[in-house]
Structure formats: structure tokens, C-alpha cells
Design a protein around this motif. Structure first.
Motif, PDB file in Angstrom:
ATOM      1  N   SER A  27       0.808  -1.224   0.000  1.00 16.83           N
ATOM      2  CA  SER A  27       0.000   0.000   0.000  1.00 16.83           C
ATOM      3  C   SER A  27       0.837   1.268   0.000  1.00 16.83           C
ATOM      4  CB  SER A  27      -0.969   0.004   1.183  1.00 16.83           C
ATOM      5  OG  SER A  27      -0.270  -0.067   2.398  1.00 16.83           O
ATOM      6  N   SER A  28       2.035   1.226   0.564  1.00 18.32           N
ATOM      7  CA  SER A  28       2.864   2.436   0.592  1.00 18.32           C
ATOM      8  C   SER A  28       3.359   2.830  -0.801  1.00 18.32           C
ATOM      9  CB  SER A  28       4.046   2.257   1.545  1.00 18.32           C
ATOM     10  OG  SER A  28       4.871   1.199   1.106  1.00 18.32           O
ATOM     11  N   SER A 109      -4.312   1.953   6.316  1.00 15.33           N
ATOM     12  CA  SER A 109      -3.088   2.766   6.268  1.00 15.33           C
ATOM     13  C   SER A 109      -3.289   4.178   5.709  1.00 15.33           C
ATOM     14  CB  SER A 109      -2.015   2.054   5.432  1.00 15.33           C
ATOM     15  OG  SER A 109      -2.357   2.061   4.063  1.00 15.33           O
ATOM     16  N   ARG A 110      -4.464   4.496   5.187  1.00 13.69           N
ATOM     17  CA  ARG A 110      -4.680   5.798   4.540  1.00 13.69           C
ATOM     18  C   ARG A 110      -5.853   6.541   5.162  1.00 13.69           C
ATOM     19  NH1 ARG A 110      -1.859   5.713  -0.805  1.00 13.69           N
ATOM     20  NH2 ARG A 110      -2.736   7.783  -1.121  1.00 13.69           N
TER      21      ARG A 110
END
Length: 192
Positions: A27-28, A109-110
Motif C-alpha cells: 500500500s505504501s 493505512s490511509r
């Protein structure tokens, strides 16, 4: 001068490209540039179809949620056939494929993505919330057929099954669990 190739269904091709980046790099690494590069198109294509990158990601998640709705209907239709444990094992294994697991990680994560999803009316953690509703609906259908105990606490069983299955599949870099491992968790949870 145009770059890339013409996209027939830009939205779906961008979603597919995002999934490939997500699965390969995590995801990063998921950026608008990474997605458009993977799709083989100019960055402007994404922004022509979506207000911004968080809007794109929110639509991607919503599209994948819609796929769970189709799976939920198929699972409900299987009520009364096979065994409850086998049906749940198959549904959870299909549900927690690599893309779904990666999307759960992406959402957690966002912050901007979670905000967009809340604005769109998506509650909880997408994929997990819909999976829980899918499993609960199926268990109710099986209870109505006498294949699940009449006093079974569906509101506890469904999230327990989903959470336990998600933990089995959550290692993005490892190999998926064997069907036996998923079946063992399912039978243990529904027996208790």
C-alpha cells in the motif's frame, strides 16, 4: 503528444493496475503515478475519471465491496446444501484472496481514504464489515433450515469467523493457508 495506450474501460483498467501495484509492492507504493505507469497511460487519465487519488481509491474499494455482494448472494443460495462448515470454508477462502487482504491493509493505512469511505456511507473496515454481514446472513439462512442451532449467537459467530479467517490470510507475503486450516477454524468456531 499523447502517451501510453488508449484505454477501452479506463476505470476497470486503472483498478486492475492498482491491484497489481498493491499486490506486488504494498500500500505504501500505491500512488497515482504508479497506477498510471502500470496501466500504461498518462497520469491525466486517472484525473479525468476521478476527482483525486483518494476518490479513485474509494471507488476501487467500493467496486470490490460490490463483488462481495455477489458472493453473499451465492453463499445464501448455498444454504441447505453441502455442509455448513464446507460452505463457510469455501466462502472465507474465496473472500480473503490476496486483493481483499491488501485492500484491508490499504484502508487501514490511509486516513484520507477512510474519510472518503465514511463520506460515502461505508461503515467499519471495508471488506471486513461486508464479509461479516455476508456470513451472518448465511448463518441466519442455515438456522432457518435447522442446520445451525436455534440459540446460536449469529452476531458473535459471524465476526469471529471473519476475524479468525482474516488472521489466517493476513500474511501478504506468505502462502495462503491450506483449506484444512481454514476448515479447522470454521468448525471450532461454529461448534462453540
Amino acid at each position: 503528444m499523447p502517451t501510453g495506450t488508449a484505454l477501452r474501460d479506463a476505470r476497470e483498467q486503472l483498478f486492475d493496475a492498482a491491484e497489481r501495484v498493491l499486490l506486488r509492492d504494498g500500500s505504501s507504493a500505491l500512488t497515482s503515478r504508479a497506477v498510471t505507469t502500470e496501466a500504461g497511460c498518462a497520469k491525466g487519465v486517472l484525473h479525468r475519471h476521478f476527482a483525486d487519488f483518494d476518490a479513485f481509491l474509494a471507488d476501487l474499494v467500493m467496486d470490490r465491496i460490490a463483488r462481495i455482494d455477489n458472493q453473499a448472494a451465492a453463499l445464501r443460495d448455498s444454504a441447505g446444501t453441502g455442509t455448513v462448515a464446507d460452505n463457510l470454508t469455501g466462502a472465507l477462502t474465496e473472500l480473503f484472496g490476496p486483493v481483499a487482504v491488501a485492500i484491508v491493509a490499504l484502508v487501514t493505512s490511509r486516513d484520507g481514504l477512510r474519510a472518503r469511505l465514511r463520506q460515502a456511507g461505508v461503515a467499519g473496515i471495508p471488506i471486513v464489515t461486508e464479509a461479516t454481514a455476508m456470513i451472518a446472513s448465511y448463518l441466519v439462512a442455515e438456522r432457518e433450515r435447522g442446520r445451525v442451532a436455534p440459540d446460536a449467537d449469529i452476531n458473535t459467530l459471524a465476526p469471529t469467523l471473519v476475524g479468525a479467517a482474516h488472521l489466517l490470510f493476513a500474511d501478504r507475503k506468505g502462502t495462503p493457508p491450506e483449506a484444512e486450516a481454514v476448515h479447522k477454524v470454521v468448525t471450532t468456531v461454529i461448534r462453540s
